[in-house]
Write a protein that holds these residues in place. Structure first.
Motif, PDB file in Angstrom:
ATOM      1  N   ALA A  24       2.382   1.513  -3.622  1.00 19.17           N
ATOM      2  CA  ALA A  24       1.361   1.977  -4.559  1.00 19.17           C
ATOM      3  C   ALA A  24       1.103   3.470  -4.379  1.00 19.17           C
ATOM      4  O   ALA A  24       0.965   4.222  -5.357  1.00 19.17           O
ATOM      5  CB  ALA A  24       0.071   1.189  -4.359  1.00 19.17           C
ATOM      6  N   ASP A  25       1.060   3.914  -3.128  1.00 13.73           N
ATOM      7  CA  ASP A  25       0.830   5.327  -2.838  1.00 13.73           C
ATOM      8  C   ASP A  25       2.000   6.189  -3.327  1.00 13.73           C
ATOM      9  O   ASP A  25       1.808   7.298  -3.833  1.00 13.73           O
ATOM     10  CB  ASP A  25       0.642   5.494  -1.329  1.00 13.73           C
TER      11      ASP A  25
ATOM     12  N   GLN B 238       0.827  -1.204   0.000  1.00 12.48           N
ATOM     13  CA  GLN B 238       0.000   0.000   0.000  1.00 12.48           C
ATOM     14  C   GLN B 238       0.864   1.257   0.000  1.00 12.48           C
ATOM     15  O   GLN B 238       0.538   2.246  -0.657  1.00 12.48           O
ATOM     16  CB  GLN B 238      -0.971  -0.036   1.189  1.00 12.48           C
TER      17      GLN B 238
ATOM     18  N   GLN C 123      -4.040   2.231  -1.157  1.00 14.42           N
ATOM     19  CA  GLN C 123      -2.865   3.073  -0.964  1.00 14.42           C
ATOM     20  C   GLN C 123      -2.847   3.726   0.416  1.00 14.42           C
ATOM     21  O   GLN C 123      -1.933   4.501   0.720  1.00 14.42           O
ATOM     22  CB  GLN C 123      -2.828   4.169  -2.044  1.00 14.42           C
TER      23      GLN C 123
END
Length: 427
Positions: free
Chosen positions: A179-180, A176, A198
């Motif tokens: 992805a962020d 996460q 995210q």
């Protein structure tokens, strides 16, 4: 007596003499017989490790071949092999059991397996989904009991179960963050396969109260079977069982140089430079996820101490010790001080671009397509990243000191703490 050649009185005298001599002769023959058969030699003493990755030595390297359910010793099978291969139990020569000072112990047996769950204690691990091809840990324990007097058993269970696993928790929070860091909310192409989480991890994302309760019940049942088996197979019936809990590889907050990079913190959208910087340091994680992670670790400690307390009540004559190691890495966690991961007691998150055998130490310069591919390699070939966020060789050296203290303490519950100077105390 007709034809005896002795008069009656002579016969009686002879019988009397025989009776007087018979008892000493029989006793002498018995003594000779007893000394002719050597006394059975005492079995060599043993210490045994059971449980999951924090016990097997995951992250510490120097992994040894592991015998599978077919009796075949499995050495490293290659990075693209099935993760179910017995070798990926990652039993390390640097594991704490093998390095601890344990006076009186002659031999040591590491039967723990990375990814081990309570079900693997009674059943062969490959009987469940994602299990490894090794016999049940109880069957392996019985084999040791046939040749050794088991005096010490180290157990580490609780972080993996039918409800959650440490690996899944780590992958979720790291993914996460990645992805962020690399994907903007406006890049709609990234969402074709569905939502891309995210947000920082919250406590409920890691394990709910209901899941922790179910996990404790599973763990209690498994350890109960270990104690029953030990009472059946231990040569002299005297053994200490140490219940070790877990230490968090990450600090309560990252050191300040990792808070922001290129004018961007991790509470805004897309921060690739910061993402790469934290990956290099070994801690690709949102700062806001750290509190949830420490709550998760503390709850695992509560799970283990709860199992210990229940079994002390059930087995009042057994020698059971709870070893709390939650503060054993204080001051030396990943990204706690400048110089991470080189000065940490845990392994950094490290990925491979496919099962190449080459660990990427830097993600700078990779675009989001490459980042997604690299992250997916960890899912498809879990062995390429399963060492991440586990105690390294130095960390297992610290845990060995903790175990040495627990092996001789008069207390039923001890805490192992690392001071700012690096000294380890057990109290």
């Amino acid at each position: 007596m007709i034809g005896s050649g002795f008069p009656p009185r002579s016969v009686e005298a002879a019988l009397s003499l025989w009776r007087r001599l018979a008892v000493p002769v029989v006793l002498a023959l018995t003594a000779l017989t007893a000394t002719a058969v050597p006394a059975q030699a005492a079995l060599p003493t043993a210490a045994v490790a059971l449980g999951d990755s924090f016990i097997s030595g995951e992250g510490a390297g120097a992994y040894q071949p592991v015998t599978d359910v077919n009796g075949q010793a499995q050495a490293f099978p290659g990075w693209s092999a099935a993760n179910s291969n017995a070798f990926f139990c990652h039993r390390s020569a640097n594991a704490s059991l093998l390095r601890a000072s344990l006076p009186g112990i002659q031999d040591r047996f590491n039967l723990a397996c990375s990814g081990g769950q309570p079900a693997d204690i009674v059943n062969a691990s490959n009987a469940r989904e994602k299990g490894r091809t090794v016999a049940s840990q109880l069957d392996q324990l019985r084999a040791v009991g046939r040749t050794h007097d088991i005096d010490l058993v180290l157990i580490g269970l609780g972080s993996n179960n039918s409800q959650f696993t440490f690996g899944d928790v780590a992958v979720k929070c790291a993914n996460q963050f990645v992805a962020d860091a690399w994907t903007g909310w406006w890049e709609f192409w990234a969402y074709i396969g569905g939502p891309v989480p995210q947000a920082p991890c919250a406590a409920g994302d890691l394990a709910t109260a209901a899941q922790l309760s179910a996990a404790q019940t599973e763990t209690l049942s498994a350890v109960r079977e270990i104690l029953r088996t030990l009472d059946q197979i231990d040569a002299d019936g005297v053994h200490r069982v140490v219940f070790q809990d877990y230490t968090n590889p990450l600090p309560t907050d990252l050191e300040s140089s990792l808070w922001e990079e290129d004018g961007r913190a991790d509470d805004r959208d897309k921060f690739r430079a910061l993402g790469a910087e934290r990956y290099r340091a070994g801690c690709p994680i949102h700062r806001a996820s750290l509190a949830a992670g420490h709550l998760f670790s503390a709850r695992l400690g509560t799970l283990v101490s709860g199992v210990h307390a229940s079994l002390r009540s059930e087995f009042p004559n057994d020698d059971l010790v709870y070893l709390n190691v939650q503060r054993a890495f204080d001051g030396a966690r990943l990204c706690e001080r400048t110089g991470s991961p080189g000065n940490a007691l845990a392994t950094p998150i490290r990925l491979q671009d496919g099962p190449t055998g080459t660990f990427l130490t830097d993600l700078s310069g990779y675009d989001k397509i490459a980042i997604q591919r690299i992250a997916n390699s960890c899912v498809t070939y879990f062995q390429t990243c399963q060492e991440s966020w586990h105690p390294n060789a130095a960390g297992h050296g610290v845990l060995a000191q903790c175990l040495a203290g627990a092996a001789v303490t008069a207390s039923r519950s001890v805490q192992c703490v690392r001071s700012s100077s690096g000294a380890i105390t057990i109290s």
